[in-house]
Design a protein around this motif. Structure first.
Motif, PDB file in Angstrom:
ATOM      1  N   ALA A 235       0.820  -1.222   0.000  1.00 10.56           N
ATOM      2  CA  ALA A 235       0.000   0.000   0.000  1.00 10.56           C
ATOM      3  C   ALA A 235       0.843   1.256   0.000  1.00 10.56           C
ATOM      4  N   GLY A 236       2.157   1.117   0.225  1.00  8.53           N
ATOM      5  CA  GLY A 236       3.028   2.278   0.073  1.00  8.53           C
ATOM      6  C   GLY A 236       3.729   2.749   1.322  1.00  8.53           C
ATOM      7  N   TYR A 237       3.614   1.976   2.438  1.00  5.73           N
ATOM      8  CA  TYR A 237       4.266   2.445   3.658  1.00  5.73           C
ATOM      9  C   TYR A 237       5.401   1.516   4.049  1.00  5.73           C
ATOM     10  N   GLY A 238       6.581   2.102   4.252  1.00  4.16           N
ATOM     11  CA  GLY A 238       7.699   1.402   4.856  1.00  4.16           C
ATOM     12  C   GLY A 238       8.324   0.318   4.000  1.00  4.16           C
ATOM     13  N   ALA A 239       9.155  -0.478   4.681  1.00  3.32           N
ATOM     14  CA  ALA A 239       9.899  -1.559   4.037  1.00  3.32           C
ATOM     15  C   ALA A 239       9.713  -2.837   4.847  1.00  3.32           C
ATOM     16  N   ASN A 240      10.037  -3.940   4.223  1.00  7.21           N
ATOM     17  CA  ASN A 240       9.973  -5.233   4.903  1.00  7.21           C
ATOM     18  C   ASN A 240      11.227  -6.023   4.574  1.00  7.21           C
ATOM     19  N   PHE A 241      11.635  -6.853   5.525  1.00  6.83           N
ATOM     20  CA  PHE A 241      12.753  -7.771   5.345  1.00  6.83           C
ATOM     21  C   PHE A 241      12.151  -9.161   5.479  1.00  6.83           C
ATOM     22  N   VAL A 242      12.192  -9.941   4.388  1.00  7.92           N
ATOM     23  CA  VAL A 242      11.311 -11.106   4.338  1.00  7.92           C
ATOM     24  C   VAL A 242      11.910 -12.185   3.434  1.00  7.92           C
ATOM     25  N   SER A 243      11.429 -13.412   3.624  1.00 11.47           N
ATOM     26  CA  SER A 243      11.843 -14.525   2.775  1.00 11.47           C
ATOM     27  C   SER A 243      11.417 -14.296   1.335  1.00 11.47           C
ATOM     28  N   SER A 244      12.291 -14.629   0.406  1.00 12.28           N
ATOM     29  CA  SER A 244      11.933 -14.489  -1.010  1.00 12.28           C
ATOM     30  C   SER A 244      10.797 -15.424  -1.388  1.00 12.28           C
ATOM     31  N   LEU A 245      10.653 -16.543  -0.659  1.00 15.17           N
ATOM     32  CA  LEU A 245       9.537 -17.445  -0.934  1.00 15.17           C
ATOM     33  C   LEU A 245       8.200 -16.741  -0.772  1.00 15.17           C
ATOM     34  N   VAL A 246       8.146 -15.825   0.179  1.00 16.57           N
ATOM     35  CA  VAL A 246       6.899 -15.147   0.508  1.00 16.57           C
ATOM     36  C   VAL A 246       6.553 -14.091  -0.538  1.00 16.57           C
ATOM     37  N   VAL A 247       7.565 -13.366  -1.023  1.00 21.24           N
ATOM     38  CA  VAL A 247       7.282 -12.176  -1.844  1.00 21.24           C
ATOM     39  C   VAL A 247       7.716 -12.302  -3.296  1.00 21.24           C
ATOM     40  N   ARG A 248       8.257 -13.433  -3.679  1.00 21.75           N
ATOM     41  CA  ARG A 248       8.769 -13.572  -5.053  1.00 21.75           C
ATOM     42  C   ARG A 248       7.685 -13.268  -6.095  1.00 21.75           C
ATOM     43  N   GLU A 249       6.470 -13.782  -5.874  1.00 16.87           N
ATOM     44  CA  GLU A 249       5.403 -13.544  -6.844  1.00 16.87           C
ATOM     45  C   GLU A 249       4.958 -12.081  -6.841  1.00 16.87           C
ATOM     46  N   TYR A 250       4.950 -11.442  -5.670  1.00 20.52           N
ATOM     47  CA  TYR A 250       4.599 -10.017  -5.601  1.00 20.52           C
ATOM     48  C   TYR A 250       5.590  -9.188  -6.416  1.00 20.52           C
ATOM     49  N   VAL A 251       6.880  -9.536  -6.297  1.00 18.87           N
ATOM     50  CA  VAL A 251       7.906  -8.806  -7.045  1.00 18.87           C
ATOM     51  C   VAL A 251       7.750  -9.062  -8.546  1.00 18.87           C
ATOM     52  N   ALA A 252       7.484 -10.317  -8.894  1.00 20.99           N
ATOM     53  CA  ALA A 252       7.333 -10.655 -10.315  1.00 20.99           C
ATOM     54  C   ALA A 252       6.151  -9.919 -10.940  1.00 20.99           C
ATOM     55  N   ARG A 253       5.079  -9.722 -10.159  1.00 19.56           N
ATOM     56  CA  ARG A 253       3.896  -9.020 -10.677  1.00 19.56           C
ATOM     57  C   ARG A 253       4.043  -7.508 -10.658  1.00 19.56           C
ATOM     58  N   GLY A 254       5.079  -7.011  -9.970  1.00 18.35           N
ATOM     59  CA  GLY A 254       5.264  -5.574  -9.864  1.00 18.35           C
ATOM     60  C   GLY A 254       4.538  -4.944  -8.696  1.00 18.35           C
ATOM     61  N   ASP A 255       4.003  -5.754  -7.778  1.00 17.95           N
ATOM     62  CA  ASP A 255       3.343  -5.220  -6.583  1.00 17.95           C
ATOM     63  C   ASP A 255       4.365  -4.754  -5.545  1.00 17.95           C
ATOM     64  N   LEU A 256       5.551  -5.356  -5.565  1.00 17.28           N
ATOM     65  CA  LEU A 256       6.654  -4.973  -4.683  1.00 17.28           C
ATOM     66  C   LEU A 256       7.921  -4.874  -5.511  1.00 17.28           C
ATOM     67  N   SER A 257       8.895  -4.187  -4.960  1.00 22.76           N
ATOM     68  CA  SER A 257      10.207  -4.089  -5.606  1.00 22.76           C
ATOM     69  C   SER A 257      11.298  -4.410  -4.590  1.00 22.76           C
ATOM     70  N   ARG A 258      12.370  -4.999  -5.066  1.00 18.35           N
ATOM     71  CA  ARG A 258      13.502  -5.296  -4.187  1.00 18.35           C
ATOM     72  C   ARG A 258      14.345  -4.044  -3.971  1.00 18.35           C
ATOM     73  N   VAL A 259      15.042  -4.047  -2.829  1.00 18.48           N
ATOM     74  CA  VAL A 259      16.103  -3.066  -2.560  1.00 18.48           C
ATOM     75  C   VAL A 259      17.375  -3.881  -2.347  1.00 18.48           C
ATOM     76  N   TYR A 260      18.412  -3.565  -3.088  1.00 15.44           N
ATOM     77  CA  TYR A 260      19.652  -4.329  -3.013  1.00 15.44           C
ATOM     78  C   TYR A 260      20.586  -3.631  -2.031  1.00 15.44           C
ATOM     79  N   VAL A 261      20.709  -4.219  -0.846  1.00 11.75           N
ATOM     80  CA  VAL A 261      21.533  -3.618   0.203  1.00 11.75           C
ATOM     81  C   VAL A 261      22.949  -4.154   0.067  1.00 11.75           C
ATOM     82  N   GLU A 262      23.884  -3.250  -0.091  1.00  6.17           N
ATOM     83  CA  GLU A 262      25.271  -3.617  -0.379  1.00  6.17           C
ATOM     84  C   GLU A 262      25.864  -4.474   0.732  1.00  6.17           C
ATOM     85  N   GLY A 263      26.482  -5.587   0.321  1.00  7.69           N
ATOM     86  CA  GLY A 263      27.187  -6.453   1.263  1.00  7.69           C
ATOM     87  C   GLY A 263      26.304  -7.384   2.060  1.00  7.69           C
ATOM     88  N   VAL A 264      25.007  -7.378   1.808  1.00  9.19           N
ATOM     89  CA  VAL A 264      24.087  -8.219   2.577  1.00  9.19           C
ATOM     90  C   VAL A 264      23.578  -9.356   1.696  1.00  9.19           C
TER      91      VAL A 264
END
Length: 294
Positions: A235-264
């Motif tokens: 819905a547009g608030y904040g960030a989440n740190f989560v298993s890719s199993l949970v959100v992979r489909e959301y990212v693929a559909r464009g409902d969520l986007s990844r943030v690539y944190v350096e060194g993590v």
């Protein structure tokens, strides 16, 4: 009661002939006749009587033959059940699972399993990793499936790693960090929407910040369910740190986007735990093999 003699009598009653029973059982007629007479004496009942050149059943013989038919039918059912159970077609599998596999992996696995083994009963308990381990140690379950950090287990527990699952930072597609590479310190400036205290992923996020001397994350919204937390981020608030199993489909559909944190690069271990040196039922072995293949 002599069940062997009862079986001889039942074959005679079914065929109507001592001669035919002798041929089917490969036992001489005098031997069969002697055993039937001894059986009648044991029961204090007359079961057979002469009729012309053959024999017929007495009233008591008719009743005993009916009861014997039921008995040997049950015997066949037991033999068939033992065969089916040995092949894993019947049985009862008790399983404990942590949240991640219980909600995102096990339902699909069990659906495929039940298509092949419809009559196997299943009991699944969703709990945390320590609860799953305790249930396994206390013999309340046959196996435990967990997702999280590899843990130190007693010597009596055997662990088989299935695969590793990545942990992702995710935000809404319109967020300024969407699909960007940022530092951990920058990421920690964002409000986080997470599950309750005790969540393994939440604990790993705090541990990550301690390891890299980064500021602790600000948990601005907290939910008991992971779905609610993800929905808030979508819905547009904040960030989440989560298993890719949970959100992979959301990212693929464009409902969520990844943030690539350096060194993590953190990962969960998805694994099966069983008790060492304790044989599993064939049904449980079949389930584990299906999980390995899927």
């Amino acid at each position: 009661m002599n069940l062997h003699a009862l079986r001889l009598f039942y074959v005679i009653a079914s065929t109507g002939s001592v001669t035919r029973a002798s041929e089917l059982l490969n036992i001489s007629q005098p031997a069969i006749t002697a055993q039937i007479k001894k059986f009648e004496k044991e029961l204090s009942l007359s079961l057979l009587m002469p009729q012309g050149r053959g024999i017929t059943l007495t009233d008591a013989g008719v009743k005993v033959a009916t009861l014997a038919k039921r008995l040997f039918a049950v015997e066949q059912q037991i033999e068939q059940f033992a065969l089916d159970y040995g092949q894993g077609s019947f049985g009862h599998i008790r399983m404990a699972a942590t949240y991640l596999p219980a909600h995102f992996l096990i339902p699909a696995w069990l659906a495929k399993f039940k298509q092949q083994y419809e009559h196997v009963e299943m009991t699944i308990t969703t709990t945390n990793s320590s609860g799953a381990l305790n249930q396994l140690l206390n013999m309340d379950v046959d196996m435990a499936i967990y997702g999280g950090l590899p843990e130190e287990y007693p010597d009596t527990i055997q662990t088989e790693e299935l695969f590793q699952d990545e942990l992702w930072f995710v935000v809404a597609p319109g967020h300024r960090y969407a699909n960007q590479h940022v530092s951990l310190n920058e990421m920690m400036r964002e409000p986080f929407v997470m599950r309750e205290e005790g969540s393994s992923t939440r604990e790993r996020l705090f541990a990550l910040c301690r390891t890299y001397n980064a500021p602790a994350p600000k948990i601005a919204l907290q939910f008991n369910g992971l779905h609610e937390a993800i929905t808030a981020v979508i819905a547009g608030y904040g960030a989440n740190f989560v298993s890719s199993l949970v959100v992979r489909e959301y990212v693929a559909r464009g409902d969520l986007s990844r943030v690539y944190v350096e060194g993590v690069d953190l990962r969960n271990i998805i694994a099966i735990c069983t008790r060492k040196n304790e044989p599993l039922s064939t049904a449980a072995i079949n389930l584990i093999e299906l999980i390995r293949n899927n």
